[in-house]
Every structure is written in C-alpha cells, then in structure tokens.
Design an enzyme around this catalytic site. Structure first.
Site, PDB file in Angstrom:
ATOM      1  N   GLY A 275       0.765  -1.026  -0.122  1.00 38.15           N
ATOM      2  CA  GLY A 275      -0.262   0.195   0.264  1.00 38.15           C
ATOM      3  C   GLY A 275       1.049   1.428  -0.159  1.00 38.15           C
ATOM      4  O   GLY A 275       2.184   1.063  -0.704  1.00 38.15           O
ATOM      5  N   SER A 276       0.478   2.022   0.234  1.00 40.27           N
ATOM      6  CA  SER A 276       1.221   3.627   0.455  1.00 40.27           C
ATOM      7  C   SER A 276       1.711   3.252   1.781  1.00 40.27           C
ATOM      8  O   SER A 276       1.927   3.226   2.629  1.00 40.27           O
ATOM      9  CB  SER A 276      -0.067   4.652   0.534  1.00 40.27           C
ATOM     10  OG  SER A 276      -0.689   4.379   2.269  1.00 40.27           O
ATOM     11  N   ALA A 278       2.094   6.533   4.431  1.00 39.99           N
ATOM     12  CA  ALA A 278       1.622   6.816   5.362  1.00 39.99           C
ATOM     13  C   ALA A 278       0.916   5.604   5.811  1.00 39.99           C
ATOM     14  O   ALA A 278       1.720   5.339   6.717  1.00 39.99           O
ATOM     15  CB  ALA A 278       0.312   7.411   4.929  1.00 39.99           C
ATOM     16  N   GLY A 280       1.852   2.230   5.726  1.00 33.45           N
ATOM     17  CA  GLY A 280       2.982   1.070   6.167  1.00 33.45           C
ATOM     18  C   GLY A 280       3.650   1.890   7.579  1.00 33.45           C
ATOM     19  O   GLY A 280       3.401   0.940   7.777  1.00 33.45           O
ATOM     20  N   GLU A 297       5.501  -3.151   1.084  1.00 33.19           N
ATOM     21  CA  GLU A 297       5.782  -3.049  -0.551  1.00 33.19           C
ATOM     22  C   GLU A 297       5.731  -1.553  -0.871  1.00 33.19           C
ATOM     23  O   GLU A 297       3.992  -1.892  -0.342  1.00 33.19           O
ATOM     24  CB  GLU A 297       5.831  -4.037  -0.961  1.00 33.19           C
ATOM     25  CG  GLU A 297       5.911  -3.791  -2.333  1.00 33.19           C
ATOM     26  CD  GLU A 297       5.350  -2.860  -3.589  1.00 33.19           C
ATOM     27  OE1 GLU A 297       5.316  -1.524  -3.390  1.00 33.19           O
ATOM     28  OE2 GLU A 297       3.913  -2.954  -4.281  1.00 33.19           O
ATOM     29  N   CYS A 331       1.587  -0.978  -9.901  1.00 35.41           N
ATOM     30  CA  CYS A 331       2.364   0.694  -9.724  1.00 35.41           C
ATOM     31  C   CYS A 331       4.074  -0.145 -10.031  1.00 35.41           C
ATOM     32  O   CYS A 331       4.944   0.914 -10.217  1.00 35.41           O
ATOM     33  CB  CYS A 331       2.853   0.071  -8.347  1.00 35.41           C
ATOM     34  SG  CYS A 331       3.018  -1.094  -7.001  1.00 35.41           S
TER      35      CYS A 331
END
Length: 594
Positions: A275-276, A278, A280, A297, A331
């Site tokens: 995920g992101s 923030a 994470g 990741e 991504c």
C-alpha cells in the site's frame, strides 16, 4: 558391448521416458465455483441499473463496505466491515487449520496448486471480467496482470518450491569440522496480508500461494475498493482446498476498513502489507507493539531511462505501456521518463502519436486500451498534479480523449492519458506517486545526469534502462538505488517468479515473491549436530571449571591456530596449544597425586 555404450543407452532411454511423461498430465480434479451472482447479466447492462453515489470524506458506514463498478458506478452490493472480535475468530480458525496443514506433504501442497491452476486456465475470462468490473481495468490488463503472473507463480512453486524449503547444508567452519550444519525452514503459523485494489485476483493469490506452500495458514484483508471481487475469489480458494483434502479454514479473506486491518496486524505471526507509505508506517507502528515482523511494499516512482542509441519507436511503445500500466493497474510500471537530448524530440513525437491512438472507456463495453480510475476523487488529484506542473513551467504536449458517450455522469472516473514536457523535479508529479496515466518527460545530456535524476526521489522500487549497448544499460542500472532493474524492458522482474520483489527508501523493505519471499514465510532455524558417531565435542582441560591460569593463553593460541593468515603462524600456534594441553594434563596428574 562395452559398458559405456550401456550407460549411453540407459541415459537416452531415461531422457525419452522423461519427455514422454510430459505428455501425460497429472490427474487433477475439477472444481465448481458458484458464479451465478457475479456474472454480468443483461439486466445489469441496462440504463435502469442502480447507480451508487459514494459519500465523500470519512463518513463511511462502520459495519458495511459498499461495492460498485468504478467505470459505470453501478452498485454491486455490500460486504461486512469486520470488528476486532470477528477478525480474531478468523485468525483462530486459521491457526487451528494450520496445525494440521503443517504436517502435509509437498505432494499434497502441489496438488492444491494444480487444482487452482486448472480452474484459472479454464476460467480466465470470468476472472478477468470480475477484476475489470471491480477495479476499472481493461480485460487485456487483467489478463496480463492477473492471469499470467499468477500462473507463473504457481508453475514456479510446482517446479522449484520444494527444493528451496528443504533443509540446506551450510559450512560448520574451521573450528568445528566434526560438526554438520544446516538451515531448516519451518512454517511460521498464520500469515496476515493486507493487499491493495490494483490487482484484485493476483493480490489475493500471491500471498496465499507462498503461505500455504510453505505450510502456513493465511488471512488476507482485501482493499475496501476491491472487496466484491475478493469475496468471489475466496470461493475459488475454498473449493480448491476442499478438492485437495486440505483444511477448509486454511485461507480466509476478510473485508473492512482500517480498523479491520489493524486488528489483523495485532493477531498474526507475520504481516505482508502492500500500500502507501503513510499506511505502511501505521502498520509498522502497530506491529511494533507485538514485535510482529512485517514486509512493506509501499509503491514507487520508477525511472524509465532512454539512451540515444535505441530504437525510439519500439521504446516509445514500451513507455506508453509502462505509463498506462502504472495508471491504476500496476505500480511496477513507470512514472518518470528521462530521455537523452539527442533523441528527445523524436521520442516525444512518437509518444504523442501512440497516445492519440489510445482508447479510454468502460471495460465492460468493449476492448479499450485503458479503463477507469479505481478510487473515487483520484481523477481530481491527477488534475491537481497536472495543474501544479503547468504552473511551474511544464507544457501539455498532448492530452487524450474518451471514446463514446459514457452516460450516467460517470466521466469523472476516467482520466485521459496526458503527455507533459519541460518537466523538472520541483513539480509534485515528479515527487509523489501518481498512479495515473501521466507521462512526464525530462531531457538529459549525459549518463551521469540521468543517474542523478533517477536517484532524486524518496522512492526506490524499480527502474528500466534502454540502450543499444547492454554494458551501458547495466552500468546505469547498477547505480540506481532501487530494488529491481529491467534492462531494455520494463516490469519484467515480476514475471521472473524466482526473483524477490521489493524496494528501498519509501518503497518499503523486505521481499515477497522469489526464493526470498517464500523463505520469509518460514521460521528459519539453524541446526548443528555431530558429523560422526563417535567424535563429539569435549571441553579442553584448560577451560574446564574451575578454569586454569593458562585458560586465556590457551584460547589465544587456539584462535591463532585456526585463523592466522600465515601457515607458519598457524603451525606455531598448534605447537603452543599442544604444549598447554600437555602442561594442563601433567598439572592434573600432579594434583591427583598430592
């Protein structure tokens, strides 16, 4: 007949049998998965279908996750947002199932994977259609990212998985030649995975396959933006477990918002989060309370570097594919394009020409090149990034368009592919993860400049370098601080399932996929034992309790005997060791006599 001829004949016969066996498939049972409630029916295509209007902000229902098609905003239904106690019960059931599964053979685990593989191969269109409806991607993107990658992972595990989980021999070192050393890989228990929306099918299967093959159970919290498809994919896994004779509670797919994920982090033996940055950091903070190991990741801003000695037309095709693949579907595409000044204008010209041909539209209504943006309000964020870039001096070389009349007022879910030039690193779109079809192009003059630009980011997931000289491309890629590099290609590292996947800096740490990812699902245990039946470790007399006055001298000589760089020094130290042992023995005899 001479013996060597016999050996050749036997070898050829063995090889022939191996080849013939390839044409005899293993016996794999078929499974039936009820898809009657997810297949796109005629009535669902009509204009009278219910259009969902999601609330903005944080005013979300606490006990439900509402699901809808991002391309059409048609309502798909809702799933529960699980509480802490409900997640705890799922983990408990998984833990009980894992105790039984940990004893399973690799033969049984391979059969489970074959059952899944057979269903996937026979139902590609169904899986892709469900993925496209829930994430907004096209059928082509779903086939590339959901089916191919998952089949490759299963095949790699079938062919190589067991060998990487068997005990591995290691050297016992100089000082213990009488010992044998090995590393064993045991199941950890229950793996928790929190996965995003960009690949609804593969993001569930990816941690599931590694976890169950290594003897674990797994509980997967799917994104609130892709929960509808996740619940159907869970049926495929459950049916496969049943057909393979595996515990039915071995794999759980759970739904909810942040609190559901937070509960999962607190209850499992290891967390894999995708995920992101923030979120994470929040996962890492929560895991720290229980010292639960994590793999993070957290996305990337992969550099796409184009030297002056390439086939520009071919590379331009790669570049557009990489950008659109990063536009909400993957991504691991590319978000920053660096082009050598000698080919800059030709490259931009080719990019614009290709983007003009890109068709944007609802995936369920035709074979489009690009579908909808999955997350509500993300198109507004993309436009803000473009506005910021233009305000700082960038130019829009070309902006694509939509195909046909979407109707229902859902055009806001789509963003046309946009090519930007005169871009620099002061612009937000060069520093923040885009997850959209923006192609920002920067000119460079030397390889050194390209390397500096590529490293000027807080992310470090991957990169792609294109050059007519492989030595040059490798030299550039080796100096880019990231976890993966593709030479004269892009994103192919993930198709090599023997390779680990992961990055550095704000892209996270730890690896999933590959040998490293498989073994990271295990408790890695070091084991040392006697190599020979009658040779065992004895404590030398000088360091037996009570230790003698010459204990330190003995250990000093022993260390030199094993590790001195000069053979003469090692032999001298051996003489000292023998002398000290002899004196200790004589001292012991004298003490006994007195």
């Amino acid at each position: 007949m001479e013996l060597w001829w016999v050996a050749v004949v036997l070898a050829l016969a063995f090889l022939l049998c191996r080849v013939l066996l390839l044409f005899i498939p293993p016996v794999v049972p078929s499974i039936d998965v009820d898809a009657s409630d997810v297949i796109l029916k005629g009535s669902q295509r009509g204009e009278d279908s219910y259009i969902y209007v999601p609330r903005k902000g944080k005013g979300l229902s606490e006990d439900k996750v509402h699901c809808y098609e991002p391309a059409t905003m048609k309502y798909l239904g809702f799933v529960p947002a699980l509480s802490f106690d409900e997640v705890k019960e799922h983990v408990r059931q998984a833990r009980d199932a894992q105790k039984e599964w940990a004893k399973s053979s690799f033969k049984m685990r391979r059969q489970l994977l074959r059952i899944m593989l057979k269903y996937i191969l026979d139902h590609q269109e169904l899986i892709c259609e469900i993925s496209a409806r829930d994430s907004g991607k096209t059928m082509t993107d779903a086939a590339l990212g959901e089916i191919l990658t998952t089949c490759e992972k299963i095949t790699w595990l079938l062919e190589e998985g067991e060998q990487w989980l068997k005990p591995e021999k290691r050297s016992a070192g100089r000082i213990m030649p009488h010992k044998s050393a090995r590393v064993e890989f045991h199941p950890l228990g229950v793996i928790g995975a929190i996965v995003p929306w960009n690949y609804p099918f593969h993001n569930i299967l990816n941690p599931t396959l590694a976890a169950v093959f290594s003897g674990n159970a797994v509980v997967i919290k799917v994104s609130e933006h892709a929960s509808w498809s996740g619940c159907f994919y869970a049926r495929i896994i459950q049916a496969s477990l049943l057909a393979a004779g595996a515990p039915i509670d071995l794999v759980h797919v759970i739904t909810g918002y942040g609190d559901t994920g937070k509960a999962l982090v607190a209850l499992v033996d290891k967390v894999i989060f995708v995920g992101s940055p923030a979120i994470g950091k929040q996962v890492m903070e929560a895991a720290a309370k229980t010292l639960t190991p994590v793999v993070l990741e957290l996305g990337g801003k992969d550099a796409f570097i184009i030297c002056d000695d390439v086939d520009i037309l071919q590379v331009a095709q790669f570049a557009v594919r990489a950008s659109l693949q990063a536009s909400g579907q993957n991504c691991a595409g590319a978000e920053r394009f660096y082009v050598h000044s000698d080919v800059y204008h030709d490259f931009v010209e080719h990019i614009v020409k290709i983007v003009k041909s890109v068709r944007v539209g609802p995936p369920s209504e035709g074979l489009y090149d690009m579908g909808a943006i999955c997350i509500q309000e993300h198109t507004e964020r993309l436009q803000n990034l473009v506005n910021d870039a233009v305000a700082r001096g960038a130019e829009i070389a070309f902006r694509g368009d939509f195909v046909g009349d979407f109707g229902n007022g859902v055009v806001g879910q789509f963003y046309p592919p946009t090519v930007l030039i005169n871009v620099n690193h002061s612009m937000k779109l060069m520093q923040e993860e885009i997850f959209g079809p923006l192609i920002p192009i920067i000119k460079f003059h030397t390889d050194e400049e390209a390397i500096l630009l590529a490293n000027d980011t807080s992310f470090g997931l991957g990169c792609a370098v294109f050059s007519g000289k492989k030595v040059r491309a490798n030299a550039i890629a080796s100096r880019i601080y990231c976890g993966m590099a593709a030479i004269n290609d892009f994103a192919v590292t993930y198709m090599c399932q023997a390779l680990p996947f992961g990055g550095v800096k704000n892209s996270g740490f730890g690896k999933f996929a590959g040998v490293e990812g498989l073994r990271d699902c295990c408790l890695t245990k070091s084991v040392v034992e006697d190599r020979f039946p009658y040779i065992k470790t004895l404590i030398p007399k000088p360091i037996q309790y009570p230790v003698s006055d010459c204990a330190f001298k003995f250990e000093e000589a022993l260390t030199k005997m094993f590790y001195s760089l000069s053979m003469w020094e090692r032999l001298t130290a051996l003489a000292n060791v023998l002398k000290i042992l002899s004196e200790s023995k004589d001292s012991g005899v004298i003490s006994k006599k007195s």
